[in-house]
Design a protein around this motif. Structure first.
Motif, PDB file in Angstrom:
ATOM      1  N   UNK A   1      82.022   9.559 -19.264  1.00 43.08           N
ATOM      2  CA  UNK A   1      81.772   9.392 -17.968  1.00 43.08           C
ATOM      3  C   UNK A   1      80.524   8.525 -17.918  1.00 43.08           C
ATOM      4  N   UNK A   2      79.481   8.906 -18.723  1.00 43.64           N
ATOM      5  CA  UNK A   2      78.069   8.278 -18.410  1.00 43.64           C
ATOM      6  C   UNK A   2      77.979   6.890 -18.429  1.00 43.64           C
TER       7      UNK A   2
ATOM      8  N   UNK B   1      81.140  14.567   5.181  1.00 44.10           N
ATOM      9  CA  UNK B   1      81.264  12.995   5.074  1.00 44.10           C
ATOM     10  C   UNK B   1      82.385  12.865   4.259  1.00 44.10           C
ATOM     11  N   UNK B   2      82.806  11.600   4.195  1.00 41.97           N
ATOM     12  CA  UNK B   2      84.251  10.986   3.981  1.00 41.97           C
ATOM     13  C   UNK B   2      83.804   9.979   2.822  1.00 41.97           C
ATOM     14  N   UNK B   3      83.764  10.087   1.338  1.00 41.70           N
ATOM     15  CA  UNK B   3      83.622   9.149   0.348  1.00 41.70           C
ATOM     16  C   UNK B   3      84.869   8.111   0.391  1.00 41.70           C
ATOM     17  N   UNK B   4      84.393   7.030  -0.268  1.00 46.21           N
ATOM     18  CA  UNK B   4      85.511   5.928  -0.399  1.00 46.21           C
ATOM     19  C   UNK B   4      86.528   6.519  -1.374  1.00 46.21           C
ATOM     20  N   UNK B   5      86.289   7.680  -2.243  1.00 51.86           N
ATOM     21  CA  UNK B   5      87.141   8.343  -3.348  1.00 51.86           C
ATOM     22  C   UNK B   5      86.057   9.028  -4.177  1.00 51.86           C
ATOM     23  N   UNK B   6      86.490   9.840  -4.921  1.00 50.04           N
ATOM     24  CA  UNK B   6      85.713  10.605  -5.793  1.00 50.04           C
ATOM     25  C   UNK B   6      85.310   9.899  -6.965  1.00 50.04           C
ATOM     26  N   UNK B   7      84.069  10.253  -7.406  1.00 45.81           N
ATOM     27  CA  UNK B   7      83.692  10.059  -9.144  1.00 45.81           C
ATOM     28  C   UNK B   7      83.725  11.217  -9.605  1.00 45.81           C
ATOM     29  N   UNK B   8      83.951  11.102 -11.028  1.00 42.06           N
ATOM     30  CA  UNK B   8      83.811  12.272 -11.753  1.00 42.06           C
ATOM     31  C   UNK B   8      82.340  12.730 -12.128  1.00 42.06           C
ATOM     32  N   UNK B   9      82.663  13.861 -12.768  1.00 40.43           N
ATOM     33  CA  UNK B   9      81.167  14.470 -13.470  1.00 40.43           C
ATOM     34  C   UNK B   9      80.720  13.238 -14.294  1.00 40.43           C
ATOM     35  N   UNK B  10      79.525  13.291 -14.033  1.00 40.51           N
ATOM     36  CA  UNK B  10      78.738  12.339 -15.002  1.00 40.51           C
ATOM     37  C   UNK B  10      78.708  10.653 -14.523  1.00 40.51           C
ATOM     38  N   UNK B  11      79.644  10.609 -13.786  1.00 43.13           N
ATOM     39  CA  UNK B  11      79.962   8.971 -13.471  1.00 43.13           C
ATOM     40  C   UNK B  11      78.758   8.505 -12.276  1.00 43.13           C
TER      41      UNK B  11
ATOM     42  N   UNK C   1      66.452   7.932 -25.488  1.00 46.77           N
ATOM     43  CA  UNK C   1      66.494   8.759 -24.191  1.00 46.77           C
ATOM     44  C   UNK C   1      66.418   8.032 -22.871  1.00 46.77           C
ATOM     45  N   UNK C   2      65.907   6.791 -22.998  1.00 50.15           N
ATOM     46  CA  UNK C   2      66.117   6.195 -21.532  1.00 50.15           C
ATOM     47  C   UNK C   2      67.294   5.314 -21.297  1.00 50.15           C
ATOM     48  N   UNK C   3      68.215   5.267 -22.307  1.00 52.74           N
ATOM     49  CA  UNK C   3      69.481   4.728 -22.082  1.00 52.74           C
ATOM     50  C   UNK C   3      70.489   5.533 -22.016  1.00 52.74           C
ATOM     51  N   UNK C   4      70.467   6.688 -22.794  1.00 51.54           N
ATOM     52  CA  UNK C   4      71.727   7.662 -23.017  1.00 51.54           C
ATOM     53  C   UNK C   4      72.394   8.337 -22.002  1.00 51.54           C
ATOM     54  N   UNK C   5      71.450   8.319 -20.741  1.00 48.95           N
ATOM     55  CA  UNK C   5      72.355   8.680 -19.639  1.00 48.95           C
ATOM     56  C   UNK C   5      73.128   7.747 -19.117  1.00 48.95           C
ATOM     57  N   UNK C   6      72.769   6.360 -19.199  1.00 50.23           N
ATOM     58  CA  UNK C   6      73.484   5.516 -18.585  1.00 50.23           C
ATOM     59  C   UNK C   6      74.473   4.338 -19.397  1.00 50.23           C
ATOM     60  N   UNK C   7      74.622   4.787 -20.754  1.00 55.59           N
ATOM     61  CA  UNK C   7      75.308   3.810 -21.460  1.00 55.59           C
ATOM     62  C   UNK C   7      76.257   4.869 -22.247  1.00 55.59           C
ATOM     63  N   UNK C   8      77.482   4.079 -22.698  1.00 51.37           N
ATOM     64  CA  UNK C   8      78.211   4.951 -23.764  1.00 51.37           C
ATOM     65  C   UNK C   8      77.594   4.215 -24.942  1.00 51.37           C
ATOM     66  N   UNK C   9      76.829   5.114 -25.766  1.00 52.26           N
ATOM     67  CA  UNK C   9      76.416   4.548 -27.040  1.00 52.26           C
ATOM     68  C   UNK C   9      77.237   4.397 -28.087  1.00 52.26           C
ATOM     69  N   UNK C  10      77.643   3.478 -28.736  1.00 51.14           N
ATOM     70  CA  UNK C  10      78.669   3.046 -29.688  1.00 51.14           C
ATOM     71  C   UNK C  10      78.181   1.994 -30.682  1.00 51.14           C
ATOM     72  N   UNK C  11      77.933   2.307 -31.815  1.00 52.63           N
ATOM     73  CA  UNK C  11      77.063   1.288 -32.848  1.00 52.63           C
ATOM     74  C   UNK C  11      78.063   0.678 -33.636  1.00 52.63           C
TER      75      UNK C  11
END
Lengths: 244, 244
Positions: B234-235, B46-56, B122-132
């Motif tokens: 990346x996440x 398969x040919x992707x439109x481009x690479x995405x990095x680890x965790x993206x 735990x339900x957002x930490x995979x999907x957002x950069x947590x920065x308080x």
């Protein structure tokens, strides 16, 4: 001096074998005990309010543990969260009375079960039961009253469980219907092994028109383990609150 | 007869080493190629439109592949989704012109970066950069115009990349601020290696008052790789759309 701590922990249970410590494999209790033991430099054993199964999540599981450490509660929380995997997060720690015990003193629990109604996607499939067939939620609302109050719930218990009494009291069942998903919230004094997930599967069958309110009532009154009835998947279930 | 297919795929990249196939370790391309090869009983590349990095992550990565199969597109989609892990989901498959190629013909891309402003869970930490820490979003909005249009973006490229030209055009940068999080959406004709994440980290520094609009402009005009500037995790990053 030995101190007793009460902790509230949230976890994404998708990749865990469940709450309870095991010899092999990753469990929530296992990871927490290991991290606490390393951090506090003494063997820590924790007591959860109860077990959650493989794949079940928690917004607010409660556990307690005893330690001789002089590290303040806020610092334990801070460092623990730095060391724990992203899938486990301590929301709250407080020093409590010596007699507090997360399991023995639990008076009630809230569980919520979430069902995604639209096409699955990778960002929700860990957290919802994806079920795209049309469900008549009003039929579930009409039938849920049957379970209210004190009953022998043995008909909705998984076969491998072993308890003294199968009588439990359900205080409320609330159904919230949103655009993309609906959720069923159970509040009771306790729940038998797999009871919430087995009830949810019955509710789905009711919503599909496969099971009537009357048949559902008969299943409850029959007081027989229903080996034929399936159990809704673990990944839609969350322990939401433990009441003391 | 050889047919050419265009696919749109969503993935939770948290546990993957990135898009690109590797000899060791789990990648999105690797899992897709393996699953397609088993399903279609012929070697599929398969040919992707481009690479995405680890965790993206991706809401809508595009890839293309050729096959001699007679299985209809809808059925490929259905069976593929049954066999893929929950973290990868095919949204769309269509048969396209033989000349379509997901990478060569991509005209633009949209990326979105999400920053969680409250305590992690735990339900957002995979999907957002947590920065308080408090971020002044108006400062970011004032500074973002500097990047609009065609520029040599080498100052915002990771050091290990190797490309013919470091000139790219940014069409728009939109910032949406919600109660719990804010997101920054980038739309351009293409992005250098780590460019979005490096820009986001600069934006955060601007929002914290650590970097001024003028200093930011100088960094762009200096056209020097900024080894000192960090890359946002990346996440928080999602490939949102590929435009053809």
């Amino acid at each position: 001096m030995i101190k007793n701590y009460k902790c509230i922990v949230a976890y994404d249970g998708f990749e865990y074998l469940g709450w309870q410590r095991q010899n092999e494999g990753k469990t929530i209790q296992g990871v927490l005990e290991k991290t606490l033991t390393t951090l506090l430099k003494e063997k820590i054993l924790i007591h959860g309010s109860g077990r959650t199964d493989k794949g079940v999540h928690a917004y607010a599981q409660v556990f307690s543990f005893k330690t001789t450490t002089s590290v303040p509660a806020e610092n334990i929380k801070l460092v623990l969260n730095q060391r724990l995997p992203k899938s486990i997060h301590i929301n709250y720690i407080e020093k409590v009375d010596d007699l507090f015990h997360a399991r023995y003193l639990a008076k009630g629990k809230r569980y919520v079960y979430k069902i995604w109604k639209k096409e699955s996607n990778p960002f929700i499939s860990r957290y919802y039961y994806c079920f795209t067939k049309e469900i008549d939620i009003q039929r579930i609302i009409d039938a849920k009253e049957i379970l209210m109050g004190k009953h022998d719930f043995i008909s909705f218990m998984a076969s491998k469980s072993n308890v003294n009494s199968t009588v439990r009291e359900i205080y409320s069942i609330d159904i919230n219907n949103f655009d993309d998903y609906f959720e069923i919230e159970f509040y009771g004094n306790g729940f038998l092994y797999n009871m919430v997930r087995i009830i949810v599967q019955h509710f789905i069958n009711i919503g599909l028109g496969k099971l009537s309110k009357e048949e559902f009532n008969e299943i409850l009154l029959n007081k027989k383990r229903q080996f034929s009835h399936k159990t809704a998947p673990a990944n839609g279930l969350y322990l939401k609150e433990v009441i003391y």
